[in-house]
Design a protein around this motif. Structure first.
Motif, mmCIF file in Angstrom:
data_model
loop_
_atom_site.group_PDB
_atom_site.id
_atom_site.type_symbol
_atom_site.label_atom_id
_atom_site.label_comp_id
_atom_site.label_asym_id
_atom_site.label_seq_id
_atom_site.Cartn_x
_atom_site.Cartn_y
_atom_site.Cartn_z
ATOM 1 N N SER A 121 1.696 5.337 0.974
ATOM 2 C CA SER A 121 1.728 5.935 2.195
ATOM 3 C C SER A 121 0.684 7.174 1.381
ATOM 4 O O SER A 121 1.336 8.474 1.023
ATOM 5 C CB SER A 121 2.782 6.444 2.845
ATOM 6 O OG SER A 121 3.839 7.465 2.497
ATOM 7 N N GLY B 245 -6.687 3.045 7.210
ATOM 8 C CA GLY B 245 -6.163 2.682 8.536
ATOM 9 C C GLY B 245 -6.574 2.868 9.747
ATOM 10 O O GLY B 245 -7.073 2.392 11.015
ATOM 11 N N VAL C 24 0.894 -1.324 0.253
ATOM 12 C CA VAL C 24 0.335 -0.085 -0.106
ATOM 13 C C VAL C 24 1.081 1.170 -0.426
ATOM 14 O O VAL C 24 2.061 1.079 0.459
ATOM 15 C CB VAL C 24 -1.127 0.011 1.272
ATOM 16 C CG1 VAL C 24 -2.042 -1.134 0.938
ATOM 17 C CG2 VAL C 24 -0.508 -0.167 2.617
ATOM 18 N N GLN D 212 -2.840 -1.365 5.610
ATOM 19 C CA GLN D 212 -3.382 -0.175 5.863
ATOM 20 C C GLN D 212 -3.120 0.460 7.345
ATOM 21 O O GLN D 212 -2.383 1.736 7.647
ATOM 22 C CB GLN D 212 -4.531 -0.010 5.232
ATOM 23 C CG GLN D 212 -4.879 0.081 4.396
ATOM 24 C CD GLN D 212 -5.927 -0.037 3.715
ATOM 25 O OE1 GLN D 212 -7.045 -0.842 4.007
ATOM 26 N NE2 GLN D 212 -6.653 0.672 2.381
ATOM 27 N N GLN E 221 -5.577 -4.536 5.037
ATOM 28 C CA GLN E 221 -6.257 -3.317 6.072
ATOM 29 C C GLN E 221 -4.770 -3.321 7.003
ATOM 30 O O GLN E 221 -4.407 -3.260 7.658
ATOM 31 C CB GLN E 221 -7.601 -4.165 6.553
ATOM 32 C CG GLN E 221 -8.889 -3.877 6.284
ATOM 33 C CD GLN E 221 -10.288 -4.849 6.288
ATOM 34 O OE1 GLN E 221 -10.090 -6.379 6.918
ATOM 35 N NE2 GLN E 221 -11.114 -3.967 6.740
ATOM 36 N N ASP F 13 -6.116 8.256 1.533
ATOM 37 C CA ASP F 13 -6.593 6.684 1.252
ATOM 38 C C ASP F 13 -6.422 5.635 2.374
ATOM 39 O O ASP F 13 -7.003 5.577 3.812
ATOM 40 C CB ASP F 13 -6.660 6.277 0.209
ATOM 41 C CG ASP F 13 -7.635 7.316 -1.251
ATOM 42 O OD1 ASP F 13 -8.332 7.756 -0.496
ATOM 43 O OD2 ASP F 13 -7.758 6.696 -1.977
ATOM 44 N N THR F 14 -5.304 5.465 2.078
ATOM 45 C CA THR F 14 -4.756 4.436 3.325
ATOM 46 C C THR F 14 -4.465 5.113 4.438
ATOM 47 O O THR F 14 -5.044 4.306 5.610
ATOM 48 C CB THR F 14 -3.372 4.458 3.100
ATOM 49 O OG1 THR F 14 -3.288 4.016 1.432
ATOM 50 C CG2 THR F 14 -2.281 3.510 3.963
#
Ligand code: HEC
Length: 204
Positions: free
Chosen positions: A64, A72, A62, A151, A148, A67-68
């Motif tokens: 940085s 998260g 993923v 994230q 997930q 959205d992440t």
């Protein structure tokens, strides 16, 4: 010969018997608030660090980006805040656990570290995926998807950096957590198409 027999008797019978007596009558630490055993931290930390160094994945799937961090933050509020605390608000019982659940939004060190922002990302991911034995830290494999877990790990690795206001709001527990089941929840968590959220936690 006699000496050898005495030596064997001590080794085979007396040493285990003494250990057993200590465990039964010596009141060793068993309560969360008790002081640690001598060398307990060392014995727990050395093999954990060695295992993580051996197994950790260093290339995250993923980015940085915003959205992440928002995804998260939803995961964090739903799965982690109960023990590790919200942004600006400590967990009610995290510090009463043994070992304590590290506050993940508090500054420490020289002030530029927040939570585990100084740990390698792969180390945090390993801990989230596998949990930590003999501590209250659960392994989230099978509860969260790998995406997930990355994230939330990426979010924690950036805890000392400015985060998007939406993520901070969620981390403060101010926004309602996303729904907990199905594709609608996955959309709310901003996960890629095809993901379903299959956790059974309770929505706030
Ligand atoms: C039931 C309580 C509980 C929950 C829920 C929980 N943790 Fe933990 N966690 C702990 C405890 C206790 C430790 C301390 C383990 C230790 O010191 O060995 C820990 C340790 C950690 C660490 C290592 C901290 C350090 O100082 O190195 C990380 C990172 C972490 N947890 C992340 C998470 C994330 C992310 C979630 C949610 C997906 C989560 N935890 C959910 C209890 C919990």
């Amino acid at each position: 010969m006699g000496r050898v027999l005495v030596g064997m008797l001590i080794g085979i019978v007396l040493v285990p018997a003494t250990a057993l007596m200590y465990l039964k009558y010596g009141r060793p630490p068993v309560a969360a608030a008790d002081a640690p055993f001598p060398l307990e931290k060392f014995v727990a930390d050395v093999p954990l660090k060695a295992r993580i160094e051996f197994e950790q994945v260093t290339k995250p799937p993923v980015k940085s980006d915003e959205d992440t961090f928002v995804a998260g933050a939803h995961i964090y509020a739903q799965e982690c805040a109960v023990c590790h605390g919200y942004h600006g608000q400590a967990s009610r019982f995290g510090m009463k656990m043994y070992p304590t659940a590290t506050p993940l939004w508090e500054k420490h060190g020289k002030g530029d570290v927040v939570g585990v922002s100084d740990d390698p990302l792969g180390e945090t991911y390993w801990k989230v995926e596998n949990g930590i034995r003999l501590s209250g830290m659960p392994g989230f494999k099978g509860i969260l998807t790998p995406a997930q877990m990355w994230q939330v790990s990426m979010l924690l690795a950036n805890a000392n950096k400015p985060l998007p206001p939406e993520a901070v709001q969620i981390l403060r527990g101010e926004a309602p957590a996303a729904g907990v089941q199905g594709e609608a929840a996955a959309a709310a968590l901003k996960l890629p198409a095809g993901y379903k959220v299959e956790v059974s936690g309770s929505a706030k």
